[in-house]
Design a protein around this motif. Sequence first.
Motif, PDB file in Angstrom:
ATOM      1  N   ASP A  58      65.387  69.390  50.307  1.00 59.46           N
ATOM      2  CA  ASP A  58      65.753  69.682  51.890  1.00 59.46           C
ATOM      3  C   ASP A  58      66.138  71.072  51.943  1.00 59.46           C
ATOM      4  O   ASP A  58      67.173  71.362  51.303  1.00 59.46           O
ATOM      5  N   HIS A  59      65.871  71.592  52.998  1.00 59.57           N
ATOM      6  CA  HIS A  59      66.327  72.829  53.431  1.00 59.57           C
ATOM      7  C   HIS A  59      67.698  72.996  53.746  1.00 59.57           C
ATOM      8  O   HIS A  59      68.177  71.991  54.291  1.00 59.57           O
ATOM      9  N   ILE A  60      68.541  74.073  53.728  1.00 60.19           N
ATOM     10  CA  ILE A  60      70.004  73.844  53.974  1.00 60.19           C
ATOM     11  C   ILE A  60      70.121  73.749  55.551  1.00 60.19           C
ATOM     12  O   ILE A  60      71.471  73.563  55.840  1.00 60.19           O
ATOM     13  N   GLY A  61      69.229  74.098  56.567  1.00 64.92           N
ATOM     14  CA  GLY A  61      69.698  73.885  57.696  1.00 64.92           C
ATOM     15  C   GLY A  61      69.921  72.485  58.096  1.00 64.92           C
ATOM     16  O   GLY A  61      70.638  72.102  58.959  1.00 64.92           O
ATOM     17  N   LYS A  62      69.169  71.605  57.529  1.00 66.05           N
ATOM     18  CA  LYS A  62      69.170  70.249  57.594  1.00 66.05           C
ATOM     19  C   LYS A  62      70.628  69.689  57.440  1.00 66.05           C
ATOM     20  O   LYS A  62      71.348  69.083  57.884  1.00 66.05           O
ATOM     21  N   LEU A  63      71.056  70.322  56.112  1.00 65.23           N
ATOM     22  CA  LEU A  63      72.361  70.002  55.644  1.00 65.23           C
ATOM     23  C   LEU A  63      73.486  70.384  56.670  1.00 65.23           C
ATOM     24  O   LEU A  63      74.466  69.517  56.819  1.00 65.23           O
ATOM     25  N   SER A  64      73.585  71.392  57.335  1.00 61.99           N
ATOM     26  CA  SER A  64      74.489  71.683  58.236  1.00 61.99           C
ATOM     27  C   SER A  64      74.458  71.026  59.773  1.00 61.99           C
ATOM     28  O   SER A  64      75.173  70.969  60.527  1.00 61.99           O
ATOM     29  N   PHE A  65      73.189  70.214  59.874  1.00 64.22           N
ATOM     30  CA  PHE A  65      72.967  69.790  61.215  1.00 64.22           C
ATOM     31  C   PHE A  65      73.994  68.984  61.695  1.00 64.22           C
ATOM     32  O   PHE A  65      74.498  68.723  62.745  1.00 64.22           O
ATOM     33  N   PRO A  66      74.129  67.775  60.851  1.00 69.34           N
ATOM     34  CA  PRO A  66      75.324  66.931  61.091  1.00 69.34           C
ATOM     35  C   PRO A  66      76.625  67.451  61.858  1.00 69.34           C
ATOM     36  O   PRO A  66      76.939  66.916  62.849  1.00 69.34           O
ATOM     37  N   ALA A  67      76.755  68.535  61.436  1.00 66.20           N
ATOM     38  CA  ALA A  67      78.088  69.235  62.243  1.00 66.20           C
ATOM     39  C   ALA A  67      78.005  69.435  63.562  1.00 66.20           C
ATOM     40  O   ALA A  67      78.853  69.351  64.301  1.00 66.20           O
TER      41      ALA A  67
END
Lengths: 307, 405
Positions: free
Chosen positions: B206-215
């Motif tokens: 998964d791209h890193i954009g997805k990782l920071s979305f929950p915030a």
Amino acid sequence: MGFSKDQLLDRLQELEIDYSKYEHPPVLTVEEQAKYVSSSEGALSKNLFLKDKKHRYYIVSAMVDTKVDMKVLSQRLGLGKGGIRMAPEEALGELLQVSLGCVTPFAVVNESARDVSLLLDQKFKNQTRCIFHPLSNDVSVSLNMLGLDKFLKSIGRDPVYVDLEANPVVGKDQAPDLAVYVPSNSVVVPEVSNKTSTIQNPPPKSVSADVKPVASAKPSKPAGKVKSIADNSAPSAYKNPEKFVEEIMDKTSALLLSETKGESVEALTETLRKRLTSDFTHLAIMYKNTAYAEGFYAGTRHQPKRL
Amino acid sequence: MEQSLSYDNRIDSESSDQVVNPWEVSAKDGGKIDYDKLIDRFGCKRLDESLIDRVERLTGRQPHKFLRRGVFFAHRDFNEILDAYESGERFYLYTGRGPSSEALHLGHLIPFMFTKYLQEAFKVPLVIQLTDDEKFMWKNLTVEESERLARENARDIIACGFDVTKTFIFSDFDHVGGAFYKNMVKVSKCVTLNKAKGIFGFSGEDHIGKLSFPAVQAAPSFPSSFPHLFPGMDKLRCLIPCAIDQDPYFRMTRDVAPRLGYSKPALIESSFFPALQAKNGKMSASDPNSAIYVTDTAKDIKNKINKAKSGGHQFSVVQHDLGADLEKDIPFKYLSVFLEDDSELELIRKQYGEKEGIMQTGDVKKRVTEILTEIVERHRRARAAVTDEMVEAFMAVRPLPSMFE
């Protein structure tokens, strides 16, 4: 609007389908295509977009040297002798979302083509690779039919292979063998191809950078506002106090007249309250919002007082 | 004690059960969603009668039909919100929409209809987040298209009847920055990669954009993210009405909140609106026949309802003997969600669902069609009245002085 060739090729890659891509000037016929893509790369295909009298559509994709007899095909589909013919150009754009000379099995990826029946030449199966346009006639891709099958299955379609040169007897006791592939839904294609009007269905895929339906392009500060303060077509019950009150009186009287059944006045007022409160609250909120929005507009554009 | 973050809600759960997460909802083996199991697994609580009665007492009006009929059926800390409210403290509402398509269906409107009721009944302000960044990251959209969809969806949301003097709508692409971003980063700092993988099923692909979305989805739960709205009100509590598939985001947020010195946001959660053919999960924007859209004509609605899965029996004599199977009957389910009058619903339940009932499937379908058509009509009229200026006003960064009135 429709799937673009890049979106299609991305999808093939996602599905890990092996293919080779050949770019060339746009070609409208198989003969032209053959000039740029040699037969060593794969078997060229001819692709027909057909329509029957009940507005049902078919893509028939065949080896170039397969003889496709339209009369026989029509009978095998159970449409009688002259039941099938080439589909008009507008249908190409509307349903398959491709241009002239670009009919291809891949076109069924579009939502608009969901009722189009796809018939593939059985002879494709004997080829190592076959060649089709990937939604654009300036590119050809060659791939193994198993790859095409995988793609079709991924969009919920069962690949249908047919012996296109067969000429079985169709009669009282012999049912037309291809009738099962006739689409269950017919499609209405508008007479005039109106590219500027927007989607009739919820758009399944996003807009790719090059094509944007005119009516829906709306930058944040549009020069020609679609619905601005000066526009009087918005229901004026939300803007105009008299219309507001008129709406209330109209609804109340209508309800009164329809509900009076000789019951007590108290019961009647209860009914009125129950039935109208939510509607009127909604009306009032919209009225308030409209007033606020007008005030906001004026406020953000007002000239500060000169000191 | 709330279930601490034992993340057994992975997408590929061992028991290959029903799947409920922000990106997928499907029941086990094409059956129905088991909400009891879900509540158990997520660790939230059922909204029971006593809470609903309390709402009635505190607000002085009949609780919304979605509460009475169990559409909103689960919560976290809703009782604490009520406690606070009772003692004179206020709270604010936070809900959102992922603008992935222009086509809104009735299932989409449900959380907004309920939020509007909450705003009116408790007289509290509301922030609405349009996650255009999320849709850009997860779907095949350009940035411009997601921004455009966000504004289009904003119109439908406004048409639900929110009060502009108490409502702030924002899109992530427009608004992220400043105090909001500071909270986002604070939240991010508290969640390890492994935890995020565990909660959301992210992988190395998964791209890193997805990782920071929950915030991004967590930040609006904290009043300090909106200094123009809640200056100096850092202890203001937040209530989040949402569909239960959003629970993972807020479990994470609630876990992080105390570490940041913030109050945990409370949640009030809804079940999924069944698809017309009642296949396995919920109405889906990608399957036009599974749902009633706000752009459907009266004719469309009639046709769709007529085709809907019914619990009626083929022959009226059988129907008469057994009554319709209300568990399977989609038109009846729709009635139970949208019909205002409890007594009429009860009457239909008896006459259609019980032995020797006199109602037929056709009657029920007719009534549902009537009601849904009315709703869709009203929505359309209201939406037609939403001007660009109104959208601008709702989305402007401005104070809301009368937000608690």
